[in-house]
Design a protein around this motif. Structure first.
Motif, PDB file in Angstrom:
ATOM      1  N   ASP A  78       0.852  -1.182   0.000  1.00  0.00           N
ATOM      2  CA  ASP A  78       0.000   0.000   0.000  1.00  0.00           C
ATOM      3  C   ASP A  78       0.894   1.241   0.000  1.00  0.00           C
ATOM      4  O   ASP A  78       1.639   1.470   0.955  1.00  0.00           O
ATOM      5  CB  ASP A  78      -0.900  -0.014   1.236  1.00  0.00           C
ATOM      6  CG  ASP A  78      -1.920   1.113   1.237  1.00  0.00           C
ATOM      7  OD1 ASP A  78      -1.755   2.087   0.478  1.00  0.00           O
ATOM      8  OD2 ASP A  78      -2.890   1.023   2.020  1.00  0.00           O
ATOM      9  N   LEU A  79       0.829   2.034  -1.051  1.00  0.00           N
ATOM     10  CA  LEU A  79       1.725   3.187  -1.188  1.00  0.00           C
ATOM     11  C   LEU A  79       1.343   4.351  -0.274  1.00  0.00           C
ATOM     12  O   LEU A  79       2.038   5.367  -0.262  1.00  0.00           O
ATOM     13  CB  LEU A  79       1.754   3.659  -2.645  1.00  0.00           C
ATOM     14  CG  LEU A  79       2.316   2.659  -3.660  1.00  0.00           C
ATOM     15  CD1 LEU A  79       2.314   3.262  -5.056  1.00  0.00           C
ATOM     16  CD2 LEU A  79       3.718   2.209  -3.260  1.00  0.00           C
ATOM     17  N   ARG A  80       0.285   4.189   0.488  1.00  0.00           N
ATOM     18  CA  ARG A  80      -0.094   5.254   1.423  1.00  0.00           C
ATOM     19  C   ARG A  80       0.690   5.196   2.729  1.00  0.00           C
ATOM     20  O   ARG A  80       0.601   6.107   3.548  1.00  0.00           O
ATOM     21  CB  ARG A  80      -1.600   5.170   1.718  1.00  0.00           C
ATOM     22  CG  ARG A  80      -2.481   5.522   0.524  1.00  0.00           C
ATOM     23  CD  ARG A  80      -3.928   5.248   0.794  1.00  0.00           C
ATOM     24  NE  ARG A  80      -4.176   3.804   0.993  1.00  0.00           N
ATOM     25  CZ  ARG A  80      -5.388   3.293   1.222  1.00  0.00           C
ATOM     26  NH1 ARG A  80      -6.448   4.091   1.296  1.00  0.00           N
ATOM     27  NH2 ARG A  80      -5.535   1.983   1.387  1.00  0.00           N
ATOM     28  N   TRP A  82       4.353   5.062   4.025  1.00  0.00           N
ATOM     29  CA  TRP A  82       5.779   5.156   3.731  1.00  0.00           C
ATOM     30  C   TRP A  82       6.635   4.373   4.721  1.00  0.00           C
ATOM     31  O   TRP A  82       7.789   4.039   4.431  1.00  0.00           O
ATOM     32  CB  TRP A  82       6.221   6.620   3.736  1.00  0.00           C
ATOM     33  CG  TRP A  82       5.958   7.343   5.031  1.00  0.00           C
ATOM     34  CD1 TRP A  82       4.868   8.079   5.351  1.00  0.00           C
ATOM     35  CD2 TRP A  82       6.812   7.389   6.189  1.00  0.00           C
ATOM     36  NE1 TRP A  82       4.964   8.576   6.633  1.00  0.00           N
ATOM     37  CE2 TRP A  82       6.153   8.164   7.167  1.00  0.00           C
ATOM     38  CE3 TRP A  82       8.059   6.842   6.484  1.00  0.00           C
ATOM     39  CZ2 TRP A  82       6.716   8.408   8.421  1.00  0.00           C
ATOM     40  CZ3 TRP A  82       8.608   7.078   7.743  1.00  0.00           C
ATOM     41  CH2 TRP A  82       7.941   7.859   8.684  1.00  0.00           C
ATOM     42  N   CYS A 261      11.806   8.885  -6.719  1.00  0.00           N
ATOM     43  CA  CYS A 261      10.546   9.350  -7.308  1.00  0.00           C
ATOM     44  C   CYS A 261      10.133   8.438  -8.455  1.00  0.00           C
ATOM     45  O   CYS A 261      10.900   8.218  -9.399  1.00  0.00           O
ATOM     46  CB  CYS A 261      10.689  10.777  -7.818  1.00  0.00           C
ATOM     47  SG  CYS A 261      10.668  12.032  -6.520  1.00  0.00           S
ATOM     48  N   GLU A 264       4.118   6.603 -10.478  1.00  0.00           N
ATOM     49  CA  GLU A 264       2.896   6.128  -9.829  1.00  0.00           C
ATOM     50  C   GLU A 264       2.822   6.522  -8.356  1.00  0.00           C
ATOM     51  O   GLU A 264       1.778   6.378  -7.726  1.00  0.00           O
ATOM     52  CB  GLU A 264       2.777   4.604  -9.952  1.00  0.00           C
ATOM     53  CG  GLU A 264       3.766   3.802  -9.121  1.00  0.00           C
ATOM     54  CD  GLU A 264       5.073   3.510  -9.843  1.00  0.00           C
ATOM     55  OE1 GLU A 264       5.762   2.553  -9.465  1.00  0.00           O
ATOM     56  OE2 GLU A 264       5.409   4.256 -10.785  1.00  0.00           O
ATOM     57  N   TYR A 265       3.935   7.037  -7.824  1.00  0.00           N
ATOM     58  CA  TYR A 265       3.958   7.372  -6.401  1.00  0.00           C
ATOM     59  C   TYR A 265       4.371   8.814  -6.142  1.00  0.00           C
ATOM     60  O   TYR A 265       3.795   9.488  -5.284  1.00  0.00           O
ATOM     61  CB  TYR A 265       4.917   6.426  -5.669  1.00  0.00           C
ATOM     62  CG  TYR A 265       5.150   6.809  -4.225  1.00  0.00           C
ATOM     63  CD1 TYR A 265       4.109   6.737  -3.300  1.00  0.00           C
ATOM     64  CD2 TYR A 265       6.388   7.266  -3.788  1.00  0.00           C
ATOM     65  CE1 TYR A 265       4.303   7.106  -1.979  1.00  0.00           C
ATOM     66  CE2 TYR A 265       6.595   7.628  -2.471  1.00  0.00           C
ATOM     67  CZ  TYR A 265       5.559   7.548  -1.570  1.00  0.00           C
ATOM     68  OH  TYR A 265       5.749   7.920  -0.272  1.00  0.00           O
ATOM     69  N   CYS A 266       5.368   9.304  -6.863  1.00  0.00           N
ATOM     70  CA  CYS A 266       5.964  10.611  -6.537  1.00  0.00           C
ATOM     71  C   CYS A 266       6.449  11.274  -7.820  1.00  0.00           C
ATOM     72  O   CYS A 266       7.629  11.213  -8.157  1.00  0.00           O
ATOM     73  CB  CYS A 266       7.123  10.402  -5.560  1.00  0.00           C
ATOM     74  SG  CYS A 266       8.123  11.870  -5.225  1.00  0.00           S
TER      75      CYS A 266
END
Length: 298
Positions: A78-80, A82, A261, A264-266
């Motif tokens: 889950d990329l939420r 960190w 970075c 899809e995330y940053c």
């Protein structure tokens, strides 16, 4: 300055004036930072014992020198959250950015890579020793744009013109598979990727870079967001407001994005991108470069 098409804290788009200044053409390297340490005996924040007052309730045995190290996960997550790919590593510092057990000596093995694991306080100390200063957020963004007005990236609007990779950014699937940028997983030597229109290297990608501005979730009017100087003085209201809830540590603006970075995330390897970071925090993807006021020709 700013962008209306990406992250909320990059707005509002507005006109900002900066006076003439000079800025280094690449981030400070391990070789350069090592010269500073040898000359001054400086000890970075990551190499100091943590203050128990800053960590109420923590076991004193855990308050040892160290820093945050990126650690790939074993698969999709889950990329939420960190915290799944960042861990505190005792002994991690600019000398051993991945920790003492990883076998990487920054000065010996990566002399021309950007120095990392440096806090804002460390960067400001180096700048003072070098007879320079850290750039403001507006100065950094102006420099990163390379003379282009409103372009998405530091080189234009096409992310990979002619299929060419322009910055050191994550290649693969974040945060578990990195195929490497130009053969580098992690930081790359300064100058590996093309310079922008001002001849500046790594103004986006490779490492996030410290600026002097205190962070706010939206751009402040120019008369409010005046230059903040790391002079060790009494924190201003702006500094206090920049801290995360429950913390007294001011946060400064980072610019430029990093090798971590991923689209899809940053998607922050852009001049307008910005990120908050506590002054005392050192991580494996944060570095800096120096600036100075322009000196008139004699």
């Amino acid at each position: 300055m700013g962008s209306a098409g990406h992250y909320p804290d990059e707005g509002p788009v507005h006109v900002r004036r900066v006076e003439a200044f000079q800025i280094e053409d690449h981030p400070v390297t391990n070789r350069q930072f090592a010269a500073f340490v040898r000359d001054t005996g400086y000890v970075t924040v990551a190499e100091r014992t943590l203050d128990p007052e800053d960590f109420p309730g923590a076991d004193p045995a855990d308050l040892v020198p160290g820093a945050m190290v990126f650690t790939p996960t074993s698969g999709p997550v889950d990329l939420r959250d960190w915290r799944q790919w960042w861990r505190w590593v005792p002994g991690a510092s600019w000398r051993h950015p991945l920790g003492p057990e990883a076998g990487v000596d920054a000065e010996r093995d990566r002399p021309e890579h950007p120095v990392v694991q440096v806090s804002f306080l460390d960067a400001a100390a180096y700048a003072e020793w070098a007879g320079r200063r850290l750039p403001t957020e507006a100065e950094f963004e102006y420099a990163a744009r390379g003379g282009l007005e409103g372009a998405r990236f530091a080189w234009g609007d096409d992310e990979q013109p002619g299929g060419r990779l322009m910055v050191n950014q994550w290649q693969g699937r974040f945060p578990y598979r990195n195929d490497g940028a130009a053969g580098f997983v992690g930081t790359s030597p300064v100058g590996t990727f093309p310079p922008n229109g001002f001849g500046l290297f790594d103004v986006t990608g490779n490492v996030w870079e410290w600026t002097t501005d205190y962070y706010a979730p939206r751009h402040l009017p120019p008369d409010v967001g005046e230059r903040a100087v790391a002079d060790g003085g009494r924190p201003s209201l702006l500094a206090a407001a920049s801290a995360e809830p429950g913390s007294r540590m001011p946060r400064r603006v980072l610019k430029g994005g990093s090798h971590l970075c991923a689209p899809e995330y940053c998607l922050r390897y852009r001049p307008a991108a910005r990120s908050p970071q506590a002054e005392d925090t050192a991580m494996t993807h944060i570095g800096f470069r120096c600036a100075s006021d322009a000196v008139a020709d004699a």
